[in-house]
Design an enzyme around this catalytic site. Structure first.
Site, PDB file in Angstrom:
ATOM      1  N   TYR A 124     -44.696 -19.345  38.803  1.00 55.68           N
ATOM      2  CA  TYR A 124     -43.965 -20.323  39.949  1.00 55.68           C
ATOM      3  C   TYR A 124     -45.150 -20.833  40.939  1.00 55.68           C
ATOM      4  CZ  TYR A 124     -39.462 -20.143  38.282  1.00 55.68           C
ATOM      5  OH  TYR A 124     -38.338 -20.498  37.279  1.00 55.68           O
ATOM      6  N   LYS A 191     -41.483  -6.883  31.552  1.00 53.62           N
ATOM      7  CA  LYS A 191     -42.152  -6.993  30.161  1.00 53.62           C
ATOM      8  C   LYS A 191     -43.158  -6.314  30.047  1.00 53.62           C
ATOM      9  CE  LYS A 191     -41.039  -8.670  26.093  1.00 53.62           C
ATOM     10  NZ  LYS A 191     -39.881  -8.137  25.264  1.00 53.62           N
ATOM     11  N   ASP A 249     -35.397 -15.616  38.523  1.00 54.76           N
ATOM     12  CA  ASP A 249     -34.779 -17.091  38.515  1.00 54.76           C
ATOM     13  C   ASP A 249     -33.845 -16.965  37.208  1.00 54.76           C
ATOM     14  OD1 ASP A 249     -34.084 -19.336  38.815  1.00 54.76           O
ATOM     15  OD2 ASP A 249     -35.976 -20.499  38.182  1.00 54.76           O
TER      16      ASP A 249
END
Ligand code: NAD
Length: 361
Positions: A124, A191, A249
């Site tokens: 982002y 991850k 998000d």
């Protein structure tokens, strides 16, 4: 004590849910000096910009703000006011509790989670290069020169910066939040098996900070894909989750859906020098001015604000009043009725009045 709070009603359904929230906060008896500032569509009409500079100055002064949603006009050249506020005030922690409320269409009654999402970096950060531009071509040539893994020449590129600084402050925030809110466990969601450097850095920072809280807060880490499945199947195993921006998000919307949807999901954006509270939902323009939508998400955002102001008794009473009204299921908006066309559904202001009535008793 009188608290100074900047209130940004926003646009669309923002003014309606904000005025409903304000009545409920005032009914708790907590003294607030509200400083109302115009943002969004009314500010464009009056000042030619959706975010006049004086608004940022007002929030810097009061240090606490609560806002209704603001529309992001598409293709009109205005940057999102929400993103501008987060950046200008360096509101690095997005905190979204997701807790079961009896009487809602929640899919699981065992959900009681707090999502701490990093708000300033990751995919982002806005560092993007469009396909076939000179910049993208230069970047791809540079990458292909230094990396064994090659990037296709006709690629668009988004950069995912994850810094030590950004990771440390959000993870530390999550642990401190857990300590001060009587929570037992912090889970780093990542991850790192695939993104060994970016998510790996975030995970290692989690492990390092967790060592400082050993014996006080339990720590674990879960891969984000596994986390989504676990949240649906066994949400009771989790408590505070800390995530980078994109995963945060997505997972916070998943959790909002699990406890009954946008109408009841509150949020907070926290920085070193200011805090901004707001519902997760947007400005729902098609409902604007109809006195129809659910004010709960904004009222529960005010509960978070009252906790931040250390008005814990008022926060607890207001949350309980919201829970009582929803559990009773009478004076609630259409989205909380079993049948959305139920003619007994009440309006935004009537639901707020019912919450105020519960508070006074
Ligand atoms: P939205 O959240 O405004 O509305 C989507 C749907 O959710 C609505 O049509 C309605 O059915 C339901 N809904 C939302 N709030 C509700 C409430 N309080 N009670 C009952 N039902 C409710 O999402 P959108 O349509 O994608 O976005 C509309 C505008 O809001 C866009 O311009 C978007 O950029 C903006 N937005 C602003 C914020 C913010 O200010 N923080 C957040 C999200 C979206």
């Amino acid at each position: 004590m009188v608290h100074s709070v900047t209130i940004l009603p926003g646009d669309g359904i923002g003014p309606e849910v904000s005025s409903a929230m304000r009545k409920c906060v005032d009914a708790t008896g907590v003294k607030i000096a509200w400083d109302e500032q115009i943002v969004g569509a009314p500010a464009i009409a009056q000042f030619g910009t959706p975010l006049p500079g004086s608004v940022i100055e007002a929030i810097k002064k009061s240090k606490v703000a609560i806002k209704g949603p603001i529309e992001t006009p598409i293709g009109k050249g205005f940057r999102s006011v929400n993103v501008q506020l987060r950046q200008a005030l360096d509101l690095y922690a997005c905190v979204r509790p997701a807790k079961f409320i009896e009487g809602t269409k929640a899919v699981n009654s065992k959900v009681d989670l707090v999502i701490c999402r990093e708000n300033t970096e990751d995919l982002y950060s806005g560092v993007e290069f469009d396909v076939n531009t000179d910049e993208a071509k230069k970047l791809i040539a540079m990458i292909n020169g230094v990396s064994i893994k090659q990037v296709r020449e006709d690629s668009a590129i988004s950069i995912k910066p994850i810094s030590l600084f950004g990771s440390e402050r959000i993870i530390r925030y999550a642990f401190e939040y857990a300590l001060t809110h009587g929570r037992k466990k912090v889970t780093v969601v990542h991850k790192a098996n695939i993104m060994k450097f970016t998510d790996g850095l975030f995970l290692r920072m989690g492990q390092k900070i967790a060592a400082e809280y050993e014996g006080r807060i339990v720590f674990d880490n879960v891969l984000v894909d596994n986390m989504c499945m676990q949240l649906v199947q066994k949400p009771e195993l989790y408590d505070v989750l800390v995530l980078t921006n994109l995963y945060g998000d997505i997972v916070s919307d998943l959790c909002a859906g699990m406890v009954g949807g946008l109408g009841i999901a509150p949020g907070a954006n926290i920085g070193e020098h200011a805090a901004l509270f707001e519902p997760v939902h947007g400005s729902a323009p098609k409902y604007a001015g109809l006195n129809k939508v659910n004010p709960t998400a904004t009222i529960l955002s005010a509960v978070l604000m009252l906790q931040h102001l250390e008005e814990n008794d008022a926060a607890q009473r207001l949350e309980q009043a919201v829970r009582d009204v929803i559990k009773e299921g009478k004076a609630v908006t259409y989205d909380l009725k079993a049948d959305r066309n139920d003619p007994t559904a009440v309006g935004t202001q009537e639901m707020a009045a019912a919450i105020c009535a519960k508070l006074r008793r």
